[in-house]
Design a protein around this motif. Structure first.
Motif, PDB file in Angstrom:
ATOM      1  N   GLY A 239      59.617  63.509  70.405  1.00  0.00           N
ATOM      2  CA  GLY A 239      60.113  63.313  69.051  1.00  0.00           C
ATOM      3  C   GLY A 239      59.848  64.520  68.166  1.00  0.00           C
ATOM      4  N   ARG A 240      58.645  65.103  68.306  1.00  0.00           N
ATOM      5  CA  ARG A 240      58.325  66.287  67.513  1.00  0.00           C
ATOM      6  C   ARG A 240      59.244  67.451  67.874  1.00  0.00           C
ATOM      7  N   GLU A 241      59.448  67.648  69.167  1.00  0.00           N
ATOM      8  CA  GLU A 241      60.303  68.750  69.604  1.00  0.00           C
ATOM      9  C   GLU A 241      61.738  68.543  69.137  1.00  0.00           C
ATOM     10  N   GLU A 242      62.218  67.304  69.232  1.00  0.00           N
ATOM     11  CA  GLU A 242      63.582  67.008  68.772  1.00  0.00           C
ATOM     12  C   GLU A 242      63.693  67.205  67.272  1.00  0.00           C
ATOM     13  N   GLY A 243      62.647  66.771  66.536  1.00  0.00           N
ATOM     14  CA  GLY A 243      62.666  66.924  65.086  1.00  0.00           C
ATOM     15  C   GLY A 243      62.680  68.381  64.665  1.00  0.00           C
ATOM     16  N   LEU A 244      61.906  69.218  65.341  1.00  0.00           N
ATOM     17  CA  LEU A 244      61.891  70.646  65.023  1.00  0.00           C
ATOM     18  C   LEU A 244      63.250  71.284  65.311  1.00  0.00           C
ATOM     19  N   ALA A 245      63.863  70.878  66.411  1.00  0.00           N
ATOM     20  CA  ALA A 245      65.183  71.420  66.749  1.00  0.00           C
ATOM     21  C   ALA A 245      66.218  71.007  65.703  1.00  0.00           C
ATOM     22  N   GLN A 246      66.149  69.750  65.247  1.00  0.00           N
ATOM     23  CA  GLN A 246      67.081  69.275  64.220  1.00  0.00           C
ATOM     24  C   GLN A 246      66.907  70.048  62.923  1.00  0.00           C
ATOM     25  N   MET A 247      65.643  70.249  62.514  1.00  0.00           N
ATOM     26  CA  MET A 247      65.370  70.962  61.262  1.00  0.00           C
ATOM     27  C   MET A 247      65.859  72.406  61.350  1.00  0.00           C
ATOM     28  N   SER A 248      65.623  73.035  62.490  1.00  0.00           N
ATOM     29  CA  SER A 248      66.059  74.419  62.667  1.00  0.00           C
ATOM     30  C   SER A 248      67.580  74.528  62.538  1.00  0.00           C
ATOM     31  N   LYS A 249      68.293  73.603  63.173  1.00  0.00           N
ATOM     32  CA  LYS A 249      69.753  73.631  63.114  1.00  0.00           C
ATOM     33  C   LYS A 249      70.246  73.353  61.697  1.00  0.00           C
ATOM     34  N   LEU A 250      69.598  72.390  61.018  1.00  0.00           N
ATOM     35  CA  LEU A 250      70.002  72.052  59.658  1.00  0.00           C
ATOM     36  C   LEU A 250      69.792  73.244  58.722  1.00  0.00           C
ATOM     37  N   ILE A 251      68.672  73.937  58.857  1.00  0.00           N
ATOM     38  CA  ILE A 251      68.394  75.096  58.004  1.00  0.00           C
ATOM     39  C   ILE A 251      69.447  76.185  58.225  1.00  0.00           C
ATOM     40  N   ARG A 252      69.814  76.421  59.476  1.00  0.00           N
ATOM     41  CA  ARG A 252      70.839  77.434  59.756  1.00  0.00           C
ATOM     42  C   ARG A 252      72.169  77.070  59.099  1.00  0.00           C
ATOM     43  N   LEU A 253      72.526  75.773  59.159  1.00  0.00           N
ATOM     44  CA  LEU A 253      73.784  75.340  58.572  1.00  0.00           C
ATOM     45  C   LEU A 253      73.759  75.409  57.048  1.00  0.00           C
ATOM     46  N   LEU A 254      72.623  75.106  56.450  1.00  0.00           N
ATOM     47  CA  LEU A 254      72.501  75.199  54.995  1.00  0.00           C
ATOM     48  C   LEU A 254      72.619  76.656  54.548  1.00  0.00           C
ATOM     49  N   LEU A 255      71.995  77.552  55.293  1.00  0.00           N
ATOM     50  CA  LEU A 255      72.116  78.970  54.971  1.00  0.00           C
ATOM     51  C   LEU A 255      73.559  79.437  55.120  1.00  0.00           C
ATOM     52  N   ARG A 256      74.214  78.963  56.155  1.00  0.00           N
ATOM     53  CA  ARG A 256      75.619  79.338  56.392  1.00  0.00           C
ATOM     54  C   ARG A 256      76.506  78.903  55.243  1.00  0.00           C
TER      55      ARG A 256
END
Length: 268
Positions: free
Chosen positions: A225-242
């Motif tokens: 769950g932690r690993e999945e959550g970190l991956a989700q946050m990383s992807k979300l941050i990239r999309l917000l920056l985009r």
């Protein structure tokens, strides 16, 4: 992460021990008598077979079938985490029970009374009560609908001792303090009977080994769950920056509702 408890150190609030102990019909009968405030006949208990492989390791649900003399079905669930969804969850459980209760062609009068019971280690409604009982009533007259359903929420952190039986208070305190010392201090024969069963179960090497497997699966699931959550946050941050929404990045760590809304918006 806090150090895991050994099998012998568990309180009854632990989902694994709760399932084992309440899965004993005599213990479940005693607990229901404390909760409902009346004698119960012979009962049968069905514990979720998927306990060790459930997606929710923090709670366990038991289906309880009382004797024909009482025509009563119960769902009992231990809850250690307030996910703010117990009212809607109780509604779903009630509907689920009713759908499977009647055979084709049976009249609605054949529906047994059904109680949905949550034992919580937190106060689900914030009023300091040990027990909250809900049933359908008429807004205009206050008359109960008498549809045979009740939803009962128990709170181990209650403060209204004069309004409930001492025996129920003892049980709810025992849920989080499942020790010889508490049982001796409470001097309650029902709690003593329950504790005797708990003590015997904790002597079992077989159940201790199964609990260790349970803990291993829990740790694996939390790590995933932690690993999945970190991956989700990383992807979300990239999309917000985009998308030029960098100002929202600090907010998603502080506002779970905003984070969940954005995760759904971006289909993550």
């Amino acid at each position: 992460m806090a150090k895991s408890e050994t099998f012998q150190e568990l309180d009854l609030s632990n989902a694994f021990l709760f399932a084992l102990v309440l899965g004993i019909p005599e213990v479940c009968r005693l607990v229901l008598e404390l909760i409902l405030g009346r004698p119960m006949g012979k009962i049968q208990v069905h514990v979720e077979k998927s306990l060790l492989y459930s997606s929710d390791f923090k709670s366990v649900r038991l289906d309880v079938y009382a004797s024909e003399a009482f025509r009563l079905d119960c769902d009992i669930e231990m809850q250690n985490k307030d996910q703010k969804n117990l009212p809607k969850r109780s509604r779903f459980y009630q509907a689920e029970a009713d759908v499977t209760a009647l055979k084709p062609g049976e009249d609605y009068s054949c529906l047994r009374d059904n109680y949905i019971i949550f034992i919580c280690t937190f106060d689900p409604f914030g009023k300091g009560l040990y027990r909250y009982v809900y049933e359908n009533i008429c807004h205009e007259t206050g008359m109960p609908l008498n549809d045979g359903t009740k939803k009962i929420f128990l709170n181990t952190k209650g403060r209204n001792d004069p309004d409930v039986s001492p025996e129920l208070v003892h049980f709810l305190k025992y849920v989080e303090n499942t020790t010889d010392e508490f049982v001796e201090k409470a001097n309650d024969p029902v709690i003593k009977t329950i504790h005797d069963q708990v003590t015997e179960l904790k002597k079992s090497r077989e159940w201790e080994a199964k609990y260790m497997k349970f803990e291993e699966l829990l740790l694996d699931r939390e790590q995933e769950g932690r690993e999945e959550g970190l991956a989700q946050m990383s992807k979300l941050i990239r999309l917000l920056l985009r998308d030029g929404k960098a100002e929202q990045i600090p907010l998603i760590t502080e506002d779970p509702e905003l984070r969940d809304r954005l995760l759904k918006q971006y289909h993550i």
